[in-house]
Design a protein around this motif. Structure first.
Motif, PDB file in Angstrom:
ATOM      1  N   LYS A  88       0.884  -1.181  -0.125  1.00 23.54           N
ATOM      2  CA  LYS A  88      -0.048   0.125   0.136  1.00 23.54           C
ATOM      3  C   LYS A  88       0.865   1.029   0.017  1.00 23.54           C
ATOM      4  N   ASN A  89       0.733   2.092  -1.075  1.00 21.18           N
ATOM      5  CA  ASN A  89       1.575   3.271  -1.196  1.00 21.18           C
ATOM      6  C   ASN A  89       0.627   4.335  -1.638  1.00 21.18           C
ATOM      7  N   LYS A  90      -0.607   4.653  -0.888  1.00 17.85           N
ATOM      8  CA  LYS A  90      -1.421   5.656  -1.024  1.00 17.85           C
ATOM      9  C   LYS A  90      -1.352   7.028  -0.420  1.00 17.85           C
ATOM     10  N   MET A  91      -0.367   6.872   0.728  1.00 18.70           N
ATOM     11  CA  MET A  91      -0.312   8.085   1.453  1.00 18.70           C
ATOM     12  C   MET A  91       0.453   9.009   0.946  1.00 18.70           C
ATOM     13  N   THR A  92       0.001  10.112   0.644  1.00 20.05           N
ATOM     14  CA  THR A  92       0.792  11.244   0.019  1.00 20.05           C
ATOM     15  C   THR A  92      -0.075  12.522  -0.124  1.00 20.05           C
ATOM     16  N   ILE A  93       0.473  13.468  -0.950  1.00 20.21           N
ATOM     17  CA  ILE A  93      -0.302  14.836  -0.858  1.00 20.21           C
ATOM     18  C   ILE A  93      -0.129  15.401  -2.353  1.00 20.21           C
ATOM     19  N   ALA A  94      -1.133  15.762  -3.043  1.00 17.00           N
ATOM     20  CA  ALA A  94      -0.888  16.048  -4.348  1.00 17.00           C
ATOM     21  C   ALA A  94      -2.079  17.477  -4.471  1.00 17.00           C
ATOM     22  N   ALA A  95      -1.864  18.598  -5.113  1.00 20.59           N
ATOM     23  CA  ALA A  95      -3.002  19.799  -5.190  1.00 20.59           C
ATOM     24  C   ALA A  95      -2.653  20.113  -6.322  1.00 20.59           C
ATOM     25  N   GLY A  96      -3.673  20.878  -6.927  1.00 19.45           N
ATOM     26  CA  GLY A  96      -3.669  21.823  -8.139  1.00 19.45           C
ATOM     27  C   GLY A  96      -4.542  23.189  -7.837  1.00 19.45           C
ATOM     28  N   PHE A  97      -3.827  24.327  -8.167  1.00 15.45           N
ATOM     29  CA  PHE A  97      -4.499  25.651  -7.981  1.00 15.45           C
ATOM     30  C   PHE A  97      -4.549  26.366  -9.484  1.00 15.45           C
ATOM     31  N   CYS A  98      -5.763  26.806  -9.440  1.00 10.82           N
ATOM     32  CA  CYS A  98      -6.146  27.645 -10.782  1.00 10.82           C
ATOM     33  C   CYS A  98      -5.857  29.087 -10.138  1.00 10.82           C
ATOM     34  N   CYS A  99      -5.036  29.825 -10.792  1.00  9.53           N
ATOM     35  CA  CYS A  99      -4.527  31.181 -10.543  1.00  9.53           C
ATOM     36  C   CYS A  99      -4.787  32.241 -11.585  1.00  9.53           C
ATOM     37  N   SER A 100      -4.539  33.398 -11.443  1.00 18.37           N
ATOM     38  CA  SER A 100      -5.020  34.580 -12.359  1.00 18.37           C
ATOM     39  C   SER A 100      -4.331  34.463 -13.821  1.00 18.37           C
ATOM     40  N   SER A 158     -13.669  15.798 -13.280  1.00 19.00           N
ATOM     41  CA  SER A 158     -14.243  16.801 -12.971  1.00 19.00           C
ATOM     42  C   SER A 158     -13.187  18.193 -13.062  1.00 19.00           C
ATOM     43  N   ASP A 159     -13.799  19.193 -13.423  1.00 22.54           N
ATOM     44  CA  ASP A 159     -13.236  20.469 -13.418  1.00 22.54           C
ATOM     45  C   ASP A 159     -12.485  20.861 -12.069  1.00 22.54           C
ATOM     46  N   VAL A 160     -11.380  21.369 -11.997  1.00 20.22           N
ATOM     47  CA  VAL A 160     -10.803  21.987 -10.723  1.00 20.22           C
ATOM     48  C   VAL A 160     -11.167  23.403 -10.582  1.00 20.22           C
ATOM     49  N   GLU A 161     -11.967  23.882  -9.889  1.00 21.12           N
ATOM     50  CA  GLU A 161     -12.317  25.315  -9.666  1.00 21.12           C
ATOM     51  C   GLU A 161     -12.686  25.792  -8.187  1.00 21.12           C
ATOM     52  N   PRO A 162     -11.724  26.567  -7.571  1.00 21.51           N
ATOM     53  CA  PRO A 162     -10.215  26.877  -8.048  1.00 21.51           C
ATOM     54  C   PRO A 162      -9.172  26.089  -7.604  1.00 21.51           C
ATOM     55  N   PHE A 163      -9.328  25.258  -6.415  1.00 22.07           N
ATOM     56  CA  PHE A 163      -8.281  24.373  -5.661  1.00 22.07           C
ATOM     57  C   PHE A 163      -8.749  23.229  -5.206  1.00 22.07           C
ATOM     58  N   GLU A 164      -8.079  22.063  -5.491  1.00 21.34           N
ATOM     59  CA  GLU A 164      -8.487  20.725  -5.132  1.00 21.34           C
ATOM     60  C   GLU A 164      -7.252  19.970  -4.747  1.00 21.34           C
ATOM     61  N   CYS A 165      -7.153  19.145  -3.695  1.00 18.97           N
ATOM     62  CA  CYS A 165      -6.236  18.222  -3.213  1.00 18.97           C
ATOM     63  C   CYS A 165      -6.837  16.908  -2.944  1.00 18.97           C
ATOM     64  N   MET A 166      -5.535  15.909  -3.252  1.00 15.36           N
ATOM     65  CA  MET A 166      -5.929  14.578  -2.898  1.00 15.36           C
ATOM     66  C   MET A 166      -4.805  13.939  -2.042  1.00 15.36           C
ATOM     67  N   GLY A 167      -4.961  12.666  -1.607  1.00 18.38           N
ATOM     68  CA  GLY A 167      -4.334  11.932  -0.810  1.00 18.38           C
ATOM     69  C   GLY A 167      -4.548  12.147   0.625  1.00 18.38           C
ATOM     70  N   SER A 168      -3.530  11.480   1.549  1.00 15.25           N
ATOM     71  CA  SER A 168      -3.878  11.536   2.951  1.00 15.25           C
ATOM     72  C   SER A 168      -3.589  12.801   3.573  1.00 15.25           C
ATOM     73  N   GLY A 169      -2.732  13.645   3.221  1.00 11.75           N
ATOM     74  CA  GLY A 169      -2.640  14.990   3.603  1.00 11.75           C
ATOM     75  C   GLY A 169      -3.585  16.011   3.150  1.00 11.75           C
ATOM     76  N   SER A 170      -4.605  15.784   2.478  1.00 17.62           N
ATOM     77  CA  SER A 170      -5.631  16.595   1.782  1.00 17.62           C
ATOM     78  C   SER A 170      -6.402  17.465   2.587  1.00 17.62           C
ATOM     79  N   TYR A 171      -6.645  16.729   3.923  1.00 15.30           N
ATOM     80  CA  TYR A 171      -7.488  17.680   4.799  1.00 15.30           C
ATOM     81  C   TYR A 171      -6.760  18.491   5.484  1.00 15.30           C
ATOM     82  N   LEU A 172      -5.577  18.560   5.826  1.00 18.12           N
ATOM     83  CA  LEU A 172      -4.857  19.626   6.252  1.00 18.12           C
ATOM     84  C   LEU A 172      -4.374  20.682   5.291  1.00 18.12           C
TER      85      LEU A 172
END
Length: 218
Positions: free
Chosen positions: A28-40, A157-171
């Protein structure tokens, strides 16, 4: 006179323990953090670089991939099982290539590929913890503007304006709500991403390694 014999003290018998049957450790190697930001002025993708196999090992590797040969210049940042996510990226790249050749919508191509991968592999394992599912962000250039899509299983799904995934997503989500605004530039967003990743790696088990941040302008 004979010396009195000391009473023999019986040793306490510890209760027998029933040993659990041996079972192979699951990868199992699902513990991680990834994020995407939509900027100006573009988008920002970021992730840590630590892969964790619980009770086994940790090792560093990049979770960012790209396909510069396509006109839409796709970038991928993923979570979860590395081998399966790479397989998904290969499938998504082929779907985007076909869409460019046929002049069809890139979003629709991603949806079809995600559904095909999910239908083919999700039920391959009966154990819920071993289920294979696409978990990534895909950024493509459409009509001179960068877009981010979140691929989670068969859903795109579209990301607007921010989204994150992984075990660190809540923080990460809580920190982004406090230190980032949607109208920020890529530069200010990258600075916020440095702080967010740093705190997530500090406080969330399974997140660590170097931070990788990519700024992609329109």
């Amino acid at each position: 006179m004979q010396a009195k014999r000391k009473p023999v003290q019986r040793k306490k018998v510890f209760p027998s323990r029933h040993l659990k049957p041996y079972s192979e450790r699951k990868r199992k190697n699902k513990m991680t953090i990834a994020a995407g930001f939509c900027c100006s002025d573009g988008i920002v993708l970021c992730a840590d670089t630590q892969y964790t196999i619980p009770e086994t090992m940790k090792y560093p590797d990049s979770k960012l991939r790209m396909a510069p040969e396509l006109r839409c210049l796709p970038f991928f940042v993923f979570c979860g099982d590395m081998d399966f996510q790479k397989q998904c990226i290969s499938s998504f790249t082929s779907a985007l290539t076909e869409a460019e050749e046929n002049g069809t919508l890139l979003h629709s191509a991603l949806e079809r590929a995600a559904l095909e991968m999910h239908s083919a592999y999700y039920d391959a394992y009966s154990d819920p913890s071993e289920k294979l599912s696409a978990t990534m962000f895909v950024s493509v250039l459409i009509d001179g503007k960068r877009r981010i899509y979140k691929v989670f299983g068969p859903k795109v799904s579209d990301v607007e304006p921010f989204e994150c995934m992984g075990s660190g997503s809540y923080l990460a989500r809580a920190l982004a709500d406090s230190f980032w605004e949607p109208n920020n530039t890529m530069y200010r967003t990258a600075l916020a991403a440095v702080y967010i990743l740093s705190d997530v790696k500090k406080y969330v088990d399974g997140c660590g390694g170097e931070s990788q941040i990519v700024c992609l302008g329109h």
